[in-house]
Enzyme design. Structure first.
Site, PDB file in Angstrom:
ATOM      1  N   SER A  15      31.900  36.349  41.521  1.00 55.87           N
ATOM      2  CA  SER A  15      33.262  36.665  41.082  1.00 55.87           C
ATOM      3  C   SER A  15      33.388  38.134  40.718  1.00 55.87           C
ATOM      4  O   SER A  15      34.311  38.830  41.153  1.00 55.87           O
ATOM      5  CB  SER A  15      33.646  35.804  39.877  1.00 55.87           C
ATOM      6  N   ARG A  38      37.222  41.978  33.316  1.00 50.27           N
ATOM      7  CA  ARG A  38      37.434  40.693  32.650  1.00 50.27           C
ATOM      8  C   ARG A  38      38.887  40.264  32.720  1.00 50.27           C
ATOM      9  O   ARG A  38      39.204  39.084  32.901  1.00 50.27           O
ATOM     10  CB  ARG A  38      37.005  40.787  31.185  1.00 50.27           C
ATOM     11  N   HIS A  41      39.528  39.073  36.154  1.00 54.19           N
ATOM     12  CA  HIS A  41      38.879  37.764  36.316  1.00 54.19           C
ATOM     13  C   HIS A  41      39.704  36.656  35.673  1.00 54.19           C
ATOM     14  O   HIS A  41      39.743  35.524  36.175  1.00 54.19           O
ATOM     15  CB  HIS A  41      37.484  37.821  35.702  1.00 54.19           C
TER      16      HIS A  41
END
Length: 209
Positions: A15, A38, A41
């Site tokens: 990812s 982050r 994500h």
């Protein structure tokens, strides 16, 4: 049934490898690339990079506040639960005052949203705290108004309110005048609890607790 990846560590690795391959973070300070990754994500959208605004000193400001056991104030229970509590230093409290009866009473008395009223309950402990807003534009506006009125400054403001009324405007106000507070925000209507909480999780993932 299609074949699919089922190894948690490999899913995580792939990812973030995909994010790094697809997202151009060169316009952001190097110190905040981990936070940007982050946030991407958390929402699956690499195109948000152009609208991310993150102070270079934000990671350090959040880390120092948490090491000092300062509280984290959130505008919603979703943000509170999105922050990974086991990653925080012992003694750090995550506080959401939205459902406090005093917030309801203040909201009714002042004819403002409960989210804005809930911010008033942060003020006695706001100095040096971390503020994470992932839902209500009125909470971010109320915080900025309180700072303009002389309230103690928090260590950091994570402002990711989402929606069609006030979200874009509140984040524009934060980005244009952060009141000398390190901050992170996403311009426009997009935002949300997952993005907001991911900022703190990015910092704690890099901390030695």
């Amino acid at each position: 049934m299609r074949d699919y990846l089922n190894d948690p560590a490999e899913i995580y690795r792939q990812s973030f490898a995909a994010i790094r391959a697809m997202a151009d973070l060169s316009g952001l300070p190097a110190s905040v690339h981990g936070i940007a990754e982050r946030v991407i994500h958390s929402c699956g959208m690499t195109d948000i990079v152009a609208d991310l605004r993150i102070s270079a000193d934000l990671p350090g400001a959040i880390a120092e506040a948490l090491k000092d056991r300062k509280p984290i104030f959130t505008d919603s229970e979703m943000v509170r639960h999105g922050i990974i509590a086991r990653m925080l230093p012992a003694g750090v409290e995550i506080v959401c005052t939205l459902n406090d009866e005093k917030a309801r009473e203040l909201g009714l008395a002042r004819k403002i949203t409960r989210s804005a009223a809930a911010v008033s309950l942060w003020l006695p402990r706001l100095r040096g705290a971390v503020v994470v807003i992932g839902n209500a534009p009125t909470a971010l506006f109320a915080l900025l108004e309180a700072l303009d009125a002389g309230a103690d400054r928090p260590a950091a403001i994570v402002g990711f309110p989402v929606g069609f009324i006030g979200a874009s405007e509140s984040k524009d106000e934060l980005a244009e005048n952060p009141r000398a507070v390190p901050f992170a925000t996403l311009l426009g209507r997009r935002g949300g609890s997952a993005m907001a909480s991911s900022v703190v999780n990015a910092v704690t993932a890099d901390m030695t607790i």
